[in-house]
Design a protein around this motif. Structure first.
Motif, PDB file in Angstrom:
ATOM      1  N   ASP A  38       0.827  -1.212   0.000  1.00  0.00           N
ATOM      2  CA  ASP A  38       0.000   0.000   0.000  1.00  0.00           C
ATOM      3  C   ASP A  38       0.861   1.262   0.000  1.00  0.00           C
ATOM      4  N   ASN A  39       2.093   1.100   0.422  1.00  0.00           N
ATOM      5  CA  ASN A  39       3.028   2.232   0.431  1.00  0.00           C
ATOM      6  C   ASN A  39       4.426   1.714   0.067  1.00  0.00           C
ATOM      7  N   PRO A  40       4.591   1.269  -1.176  1.00  0.00           N
ATOM      8  CA  PRO A  40       5.845   0.622  -1.558  1.00  0.00           C
ATOM      9  C   PRO A  40       7.014   1.599  -1.630  1.00  0.00           C
ATOM     10  N   PRO A  41       8.186   1.160  -1.258  1.00  0.00           N
ATOM     11  CA  PRO A  41       9.365   2.030  -1.353  1.00  0.00           C
ATOM     12  C   PRO A  41       9.736   2.284  -2.813  1.00  0.00           C
ATOM     13  N   GLN A  42      10.366   3.378  -3.067  1.00  0.00           N
ATOM     14  CA  GLN A  42      10.699   3.750  -4.430  1.00  0.00           C
ATOM     15  C   GLN A  42      11.636   2.743  -5.079  1.00  0.00           C
ATOM     16  N   TRP A  43      12.584   2.208  -4.299  1.00  0.00           N
ATOM     17  CA  TRP A  43      13.526   1.238  -4.871  1.00  0.00           C
ATOM     18  C   TRP A  43      12.790   0.025  -5.436  1.00  0.00           C
ATOM     19  N   PHE A  44      11.674  -0.351  -4.785  1.00  0.00           N
ATOM     20  CA  PHE A  44      10.876  -1.469  -5.283  1.00  0.00           C
ATOM     21  C   PHE A  44      10.188  -1.108  -6.594  1.00  0.00           C
ATOM     22  N   LEU A  45       9.587   0.064  -6.646  1.00  0.00           N
ATOM     23  CA  LEU A  45       8.910   0.508  -7.870  1.00  0.00           C
ATOM     24  C   LEU A  45       9.894   0.633  -9.027  1.00  0.00           C
ATOM     25  N   ASP A  46      11.133   0.960  -8.715  1.00  0.00           N
ATOM     26  CA  ASP A  46      12.151   1.126  -9.752  1.00  0.00           C
ATOM     27  C   ASP A  46      12.537  -0.197 -10.404  1.00  0.00           C
ATOM     28  N   ILE A  47      12.387  -1.305  -9.665  1.00  0.00           N
ATOM     29  CA  ILE A  47      12.869  -2.591 -10.204  1.00  0.00           C
ATOM     30  C   ILE A  47      11.760  -3.591 -10.494  1.00  0.00           C
ATOM     31  N   PRO A  49       8.685  -4.399 -12.668  1.00  0.00           N
ATOM     32  CA  PRO A  49       7.944  -3.955 -13.856  1.00  0.00           C
ATOM     33  C   PRO A  49       6.436  -3.921 -13.670  1.00  0.00           C
ATOM     34  N   LEU A  50       5.900  -4.825 -12.839  1.00  0.00           N
ATOM     35  CA  LEU A  50       4.459  -4.903 -12.637  1.00  0.00           C
ATOM     36  C   LEU A  50       4.010  -4.306 -11.306  1.00  0.00           C
ATOM     37  N   GLY A  51       4.974  -3.875 -10.506  1.00  0.00           N
ATOM     38  CA  GLY A  51       4.631  -3.326  -9.202  1.00  0.00           C
ATOM     39  C   GLY A  51       4.067  -4.368  -8.252  1.00  0.00           C
ATOM     40  N   LYS A  52       4.453  -5.644  -8.461  1.00  0.00           N
ATOM     41  CA  LYS A  52       3.920  -6.740  -7.658  1.00  0.00           C
ATOM     42  C   LYS A  52       5.065  -7.537  -7.039  1.00  0.00           C
ATOM     43  N   VAL A  63      16.980  -9.075 -11.621  1.00  0.00           N
ATOM     44  CA  VAL A  63      15.665  -9.118 -10.993  1.00  0.00           C
ATOM     45  C   VAL A  63      14.728 -10.023 -11.798  1.00  0.00           C
ATOM     46  N   LEU A  64      14.188 -11.018 -11.119  1.00  0.00           N
ATOM     47  CA  LEU A  64      13.174 -11.879 -11.719  1.00  0.00           C
ATOM     48  C   LEU A  64      11.831 -11.563 -11.076  1.00  0.00           C
ATOM     49  N   PHE A  65      10.764 -11.585 -11.873  1.00  0.00           N
ATOM     50  CA  PHE A  65       9.428 -11.369 -11.336  1.00  0.00           C
ATOM     51  C   PHE A  65       8.498 -12.452 -11.862  1.00  0.00           C
ATOM     52  N   GLU A  66       7.333 -12.578 -11.232  1.00  0.00           N
ATOM     53  CA  GLU A  66       6.348 -13.628 -11.466  1.00  0.00           C
ATOM     54  C   GLU A  66       6.782 -14.928 -10.780  1.00  0.00           C
TER      55      GLU A  66
END
Length: 221
Positions: A38-47, A49-52, A63-66
């Motif tokens: 609900d209040n993600p840090p900027q470093w997370f949003l930077d890396i 791609p889906l904000g998840k 960085v791997l996602f999914e």
């Protein structure tokens, strides 16, 4: 040198749990970093791609996602396997993993339903899907037999939801589904499943549901 792993997570996310269970099952050393979505840090949003979540940071740079990608990667780069070597069996398990993701969508709809009718419809849909799952289950300790696989990690997260619901509302959604009930017990008692969530997971989940102001919120005791 062995790669280093950092799992970026949220304490309630079932998809994070899949990754954490895989890491534990394969005895992989890793660091876990929980964030507030609900209040993600900027470093997370930077890396991300889906904000998840989850994210898996490898060697502090890749960085791997999914969750499906993360678990498959972890399985491939470490000894042993929690996937069948038989291509057809592996494909079948992957299909049931997707089926599990669909059940999670309906669970989200269940605890978010604003009225009794929608709640009951979602509950019946989940019951129907569990009945389909019962028919596909091996009848042994785990989905495909007596060996724990990636597909089992997926359903461990689903059954964790059901266990919490059953403790606080009249639920009993798997009545008569004997293979499902046995499977749930096997997964609940597995060390990797226990350690995939914080000790206060149940309390956090109940608080999350109550804050939604949904029909289920009014049922929780």
């Amino acid at each position: 040198m062995n790669p280093t792993f950092k799992l970026v997570s949220h304490k309630l996310c079932p998809y994070v749990q899949r990754s954490a269970i895989t890491l534990e099952e394969k005895n992989i050393a890793y660091e876990r970093v929980d964030i507030d979505l609900d209040n993600p840090p900027q470093w997370f949003l930077d890396i991300s791609p889906l904000g998840k979540v989850p994210l898996l940071i490898v060697d502090d740079q890749h960085v791997l996602f999914e969750s499906a990608v993360i678990t498959e990667y972890l399985n491939e780069v470490t000894e042993g396997s929690v996937h069948s070597e038989d291509p057809l069996v592996k494909a079948n398990h992957r299909a049931w993993i997707e089926f599990g993701s669909n059940i999670l969508d309906h669970i989200g709809g269940l605890y978010s339903a604003q009225d009794k009718n929608t709640y009951q419809e979602k509950k019946q849909t989940i019951r129907t899907k569990l009945t389909q799952l019962e028919a596909a289950h091996s009848g042994n300790s785990y989905f495909g037999g007596n060996q724990f696989m990636l597909v089992d990690a997926v359903y461990a997260t689903i059954f964790r939801y059901l266990s919490v619901f059953e403790k606080h509302i009249d639920f009993n959604i798997d009545a008569g589904l004997n293979k499902i009930q046995h499977w749930r017990t096997q997964l609940k008692n597995r060390a990797s499943v226990k350690t995939a969530v914080p000790l206060n997971y149940e309390q956090l989940l109940l608080e999350f549901i109550k804050q939604r102001g949904s029909y289920m919120s009014s049922l929780i005791q």
